[in-house]
Design an enzyme around this catalytic site. Sequence first.
Site, mmCIF file in Angstrom:
data_model
loop_
_atom_site.group_PDB
_atom_site.id
_atom_site.type_symbol
_atom_site.label_atom_id
_atom_site.label_comp_id
_atom_site.label_asym_id
_atom_site.label_seq_id
_atom_site.Cartn_x
_atom_site.Cartn_y
_atom_site.Cartn_z
ATOM 1 N N GLY A 195 46.229 29.175 44.180
ATOM 2 C CA GLY A 195 46.006 28.594 42.846
ATOM 3 C C GLY A 195 46.724 29.374 41.754
ATOM 4 C CG ASP A 196 45.676 33.439 40.991
ATOM 5 O OD1 ASP A 196 44.920 32.697 40.328
ATOM 6 O OD2 ASP A 196 45.303 34.495 41.531
ATOM 7 C CB ALA A 197 51.127 31.073 43.908
ATOM 8 C CB SER A 253 49.538 33.010 36.974
ATOM 9 O OG SER A 253 48.477 32.416 37.704
ATOM 10 C CB SER A 257 43.186 34.824 38.034
ATOM 11 O OG SER A 257 43.663 33.505 38.049
#
Length: 343
Positions: free
Chosen positions: A296-298, A68, A64
Amino acid sequence: SIRREGILVGCGNPLLDISAIVPLDFLQKYSMKEDDAILAEDRHMPIYGELVDNFNAEFLAGGSVQNSLRIAQWILGQPKVAVFFGCVGEDKYAAILEEKARAAGLNVHYQVKKDTPTGTCAVLITGTHRSLCANLAAANKFTIEHLEQPLNKAVVDNAQYYYISGFFLTVNPPSIMQVARTAHENNRPFLMNLSAPFISQYYIAPLLAVMPYVDIIFGNEAEAQAFAESQNWPSGDLREIGKRLVSLDKLNTVRPRIAILTQGCDPVLLIQHDSVQEFPVTRLAVHEIVDTNGAGDAFVGGFLSQFVQGKSLDVCIRCGNYAAGHIIKNPGCTYSGEPQFVE
């Protein structure tokens, strides 16, 4: 040069995503379902080698926080702004993981455990579905000694921004507390992610221990609701949960906590001590959605790319939405072409 090198430090679980298109019977062979996300058991261990040998697998740097930071690097377009800490084994997968991370411009300072293989996540693509089977392995062996080595301590001390996932609470809370204290003592922002409902369900003690240090907390609606339930708060209203999150005890009262809660295609909520703002998400047509995993990570990566440049929160969130929308159109947490974000 937009920013000096090493301004952003992240800690998390480095996993090599081994991604391949497979027939449905391959999932059935390993007793997996479409869109599964599971931790590997002994019976799943042959999966990784089989993907490489028989299915033209693609290797992608995963995990994760590392995802990011790669997205942040892509948008920044300047290498080594971000530094990542996590634990790998001494094997070919670690070499690939490091090569893929560095190719994205991410500086990595891996701890290496010679007796444990590098963590991997099998990504089984069947049509528009994607099934995940994660083997944390070496990622689970990170120790605080790695951060105390002089070179690494200098890297942490040199940073201006810090980001750690809730997932890392399952690995090494003392390391998280050390980074949090460094951020606090130097009045630098410390950002964290709720990461998954199971963190609030099973790792709430270390999460609550670090929360007084957290300046910005990210989460989606399921994660926020799990946190609320752990605190016996009413869990229906996301805005109310966000208001309670930002009002939890905080050591640095000069910079009140901010909560940023995503809810899929519904607006992102920016919750501050005295306000709640909504940021609409551009809805994609069904045929444009390749893979929502990694969105979500992006989002966090897009946010961080602007935050480390001192941009306003609304610009940071709009860039987060841009990055998530881009990643959804690609398999895995991968990007294509040059970033097109316009402030």
